[in-house]
Design an enzyme around this catalytic site. Structure first.
Site, PDB file in Angstrom:
ATOM      1  N   GLU A 169       1.009   3.923   1.873  1.00 17.27           N
ATOM      2  CA  GLU A 169       1.559   4.342   3.169  1.00 17.27           C
ATOM      3  C   GLU A 169       2.693   3.422   3.619  1.00 17.27           C
ATOM      4  O   GLU A 169       3.731   3.890   4.109  1.00 17.27           O
ATOM      5  CB  GLU A 169       0.458   4.356   4.237  1.00 17.27           C
ATOM      6  CG  GLU A 169      -0.666   5.336   3.967  1.00 17.27           C
ATOM      7  CD  GLU A 169      -1.844   4.732   3.209  1.00 17.27           C
ATOM      8  OE1 GLU A 169      -2.948   5.277   3.312  1.00 17.27           O
ATOM      9  OE2 GLU A 169      -1.659   3.709   2.504  1.00 17.27           O
TER      10      GLU A 169
ATOM     11  N   HIS B 188       0.850  -1.189   0.000  1.00 13.61           N
ATOM     12  CA  HIS B 188       0.000   0.000   0.000  1.00 13.61           C
ATOM     13  C   HIS B 188       0.887   1.240   0.000  1.00 13.61           C
ATOM     14  O   HIS B 188       2.048   1.194   0.424  1.00 13.61           O
ATOM     15  CB  HIS B 188      -0.902   0.020   1.227  1.00 13.61           C
ATOM     16  CG  HIS B 188      -1.973  -1.023   1.201  1.00 13.61           C
ATOM     17  ND1 HIS B 188      -3.100  -0.935   1.991  1.00 13.61           N
ATOM     18  CD2 HIS B 188      -2.110  -2.173   0.485  1.00 13.61           C
ATOM     19  CE1 HIS B 188      -3.878  -1.979   1.767  1.00 13.61           C
ATOM     20  NE2 HIS B 188      -3.295  -2.744   0.857  1.00 13.61           N
TER      21      HIS B 188
ATOM     22  N   CYS C 263      -6.039   2.407   5.643  1.00 13.40           N
ATOM     23  CA  CYS C 263      -6.713   1.163   6.016  1.00 13.40           C
ATOM     24  C   CYS C 263      -6.163   0.686   7.367  1.00 13.40           C
ATOM     25  O   CYS C 263      -5.180   1.242   7.866  1.00 13.40           O
ATOM     26  CB  CYS C 263      -6.489   0.100   4.931  1.00 13.40           C
ATOM     27  SG  CYS C 263      -4.817  -0.605   4.933  1.00 13.40           S
TER      28      CYS C 263
ATOM     29  N   CYS D 246      -2.348  -0.113   7.238  1.00 18.32           N
ATOM     30  CA  CYS D 246      -1.522   1.085   7.125  1.00 18.32           C
ATOM     31  C   CYS D 246      -1.556   1.909   8.409  1.00 18.32           C
ATOM     32  O   CYS D 246      -0.540   2.432   8.853  1.00 18.32           O
ATOM     33  CB  CYS D 246      -1.974   1.919   5.929  1.00 18.32           C
ATOM     34  SG  CYS D 246      -1.645   1.119   4.351  1.00 18.32           S
TER      35      CYS D 246
END
Length: 188
Positions: free
Chosen positions: A55, A53, A115, A118
């Protein structure tokens, strides 16, 4: 640079990820002292790695920049920690008086609300502030809905969607004892 500049760069990275078919519309930048020190973008489709992801990618890059010895530690340093310890913040419920600095002093800007994975990485990295452009509702509307995870985390282990069972705690205790018995352990 300011908040708008940092967010514009996070969104640029997110858009690039979409156009290149690398992953979803998620990009992130990590800043320190008014400068971008790391960039990340969703690369789940490119890599097949569900943790890629924006992040998390930005955190990984920031760590490499701020802790350059970490990516490839020479053999003579195999048994030493590379992270500086800092005192726990005032009012913290932490029982350990010092922890590794990680990304303390940094902020993260993300194109979407982080999310659960993250957000956990952000907490563990000790980032000071999180800024996001699109909220959970907007993210859900484009097909990325993490609400079930937050809801599942609140349930007792035996009621969660995944089968989660503790087995052989006596084996796990060996590693825990190795940690607690190590006089020079480095809390992180």
């Amino acid at each position: 640079m300011n908040h708008e500049d940092f967010m514009a760069e996070a969104v640029r990275l997110a858009t690039e990820s979409v156009h290149n078919a690398w992953g979803g519309p998620f990009g992130a930048v990590i800043t320190r002292d008014g400068e971008i020190i790391a960039r990340g973008q969703n690369r789940v489709l490119l890599t097949g790695d569900p943790t890629a992801h924006g992040e998390v990618e930005a955190i990984r890059k920031a760590v490499q920049i701020l802790n350059p010895r970490a990516p490839s530690i020479p053999e003579e340093h195999n048994n030493e920690a590379t992270l500086t310890l800092i005192p726990r913040p005032g009012g913290s419920p932490d029982i350990v008086p010092e922890r590794a600095r990680m990304l303390k002093g940094c902020s993260i800007y993300s194109s979407g609300a982080p999310c659960p994975m993250c957000m956990s990485a952000i907490y563990w990295s000790r980032i000071d502030a999180v800024y996001f452009a699109c909220d959970f509702k907007a993210t859900r509307e484009i097909g990325f809905d993490d609400a079930f995870q937050y809801e599942d985390f609140e349930k007792p282990i035996e009621q969660r969607r995944l089968s989660i069972k503790q087995i052989h705690p006596e084996l796990g205790a060996r590693a825990y004892h190795a940690w607690t018995d190590k006089p020079d352990r480095h809390p992180y």
